[in-house]
Design an enzyme around this catalytic site. Structure first.
Site, mmCIF file in Angstrom:
data_model
loop_
_atom_site.group_PDB
_atom_site.id
_atom_site.type_symbol
_atom_site.label_atom_id
_atom_site.label_comp_id
_atom_site.label_asym_id
_atom_site.label_seq_id
_atom_site.Cartn_x
_atom_site.Cartn_y
_atom_site.Cartn_z
ATOM 1 N N SER A 54 0.874 -1.175 0.000
ATOM 2 C CA SER A 54 0.000 0.000 0.000
ATOM 3 C C SER A 54 0.905 1.216 0.000
ATOM 4 O O SER A 54 2.077 1.135 0.391
ATOM 5 C CB SER A 54 -0.872 0.007 1.259
ATOM 6 O OG SER A 54 -1.524 1.255 1.438
ATOM 7 N N TYR A 94 -2.281 -1.269 11.121
ATOM 8 C CA TYR A 94 -2.355 -1.476 9.674
ATOM 9 C C TYR A 94 -1.039 -1.088 9.008
ATOM 10 O O TYR A 94 -0.463 -1.861 8.228
ATOM 11 C CB TYR A 94 -3.506 -0.673 9.073
ATOM 12 C CG TYR A 94 -3.493 -0.689 7.566
ATOM 13 C CD1 TYR A 94 -3.835 -1.839 6.861
ATOM 14 C CD2 TYR A 94 -3.103 0.438 6.842
ATOM 15 C CE1 TYR A 94 -3.799 -1.869 5.471
ATOM 16 C CE2 TYR A 94 -3.070 0.419 5.461
ATOM 17 C CZ TYR A 94 -3.417 -0.738 4.773
ATOM 18 O OH TYR A 94 -3.373 -0.760 3.397
#
Length: 279
Positions: A133, A146
């Site tokens: 990401s 995360y």
């Protein structure tokens, strides 16, 4: 030349589903893996073979790889896409949830990679594609666990690339920006469950609202953009080590690289609507 074989995890929706379809169009024999096989039955119309796979269950992973090798005799591409976002203040998130975030986003990908590598080494070829990401390069409020998983997968990918070069195996990192998937709603729901009340509520509610805002979803890129990037990477003779693609990915990573930490912190607070700290 044998037909090349690809395994895509998290293929029941979003980036995984789009990638399975894109690789099938490119002529690969594609195995689409996810826990919810019933959500992938439509993929069979495109020649894709759905298989049940839970990346947190070692037996499930082993059985899935064994099935592919028994059926196809080889495995050329692994796309480690399965993952989700668990947001919340570090103080609020239960450790069981933190561990599960790592189990899905990091250890599942690492274990599946362990299982496919003997076959790729025997072939002296293969491509491991890890979906991280832009969150593997930047940080956002209340996203500690995360981001920790995505930073970890970035580091694993770099080390793995060094390890596998002698065997002709490429390691490719895909760093999506904002993408139109279920990810944002899941992350917002996790955040509201743990940090919508209490001392972190002003931050928690602001970030949750930002994650689920319709305006952000309108700007987000389609998952097909990531799928096309993966196809480009796995079909390249010498792929890039990283591809930052999708809404916000390149500019946000660039800003993180050039701005002082506290300036970037302030930018993230403004972007997510988090109240500025008192002087």
């Amino acid at each position: 030349m044998p037909t090349l074989v690809a395994l895509v995890t998290g293929a029941s929706s979003g980036i995984g589903e789009a990638t399975a379809l894109e690789l099938a169009k490119a002529g690969y024999t594609v195995y689409a893996a996810a826990r919810r096989v019933e959500r992938m039955t439509h993929l069979t119309a495109s020649g894709i073979q759905p298989i049940a796979m839970d990346v947190t269950d070692d037996t499930s992973l082993q059985e899935g790889v064994d099935k592919i090798i028994a059926d196809a005799g080889r495995l050329d591409v692994l796309v480690n896409n399965a993952g989700y976002g668990s947001y919340g203040a570090l103080e609020d998130v239960p450790m069981d949830e933190a561990r599960y975030q790592f189990d899905v986003n990091v250890f599942g990908a690492a274990r599946l990679t362990q299982l496919v590598l003997p076959h790729m080494r025997a072939q002296r070829s293969g491509k491991i594609v890890n979906i991280t990401s832009m969150g593997g390069k930047i940080h956002t409020p209340l996203g500690a666990w995360y981001h920790a998983t995505k930073f970890a997968l970035e580091a694993i990918s770099d080390c793995l690339r060094l390890e596998l070069t002698p065997f002709g195996i490429d390691v490719i990192v895909i760093e999506p920006g904002g993408i139109k998937t279920e990810w944002a709603d899941i992350a917002a729901g996790k955040l509201r469950a743990v940090s919508s009340t209490g001392p972190y509520a002003p931050q928690g509610n602001a970030v949750a609202n930002s994650l689920s805002a319709e305006s952000n979803q309108r700007r987000a890129s389609p998952p097909e953009l990531i799928a096309r990037t993966i196809r480009k990477a796995v079909t390249a003779r010498k792929p890039n080590t990283r591809y930052a693609v999708g809404f916000g990915a390149k500019p946000m990573i660039f800003l993180k690289d050039i701005l002082p930490d506290r300036t970037f912190d302030a930018l993230m607070r403004r972007a997510t609507g988090v109240p500025s700290p008192r002087p």
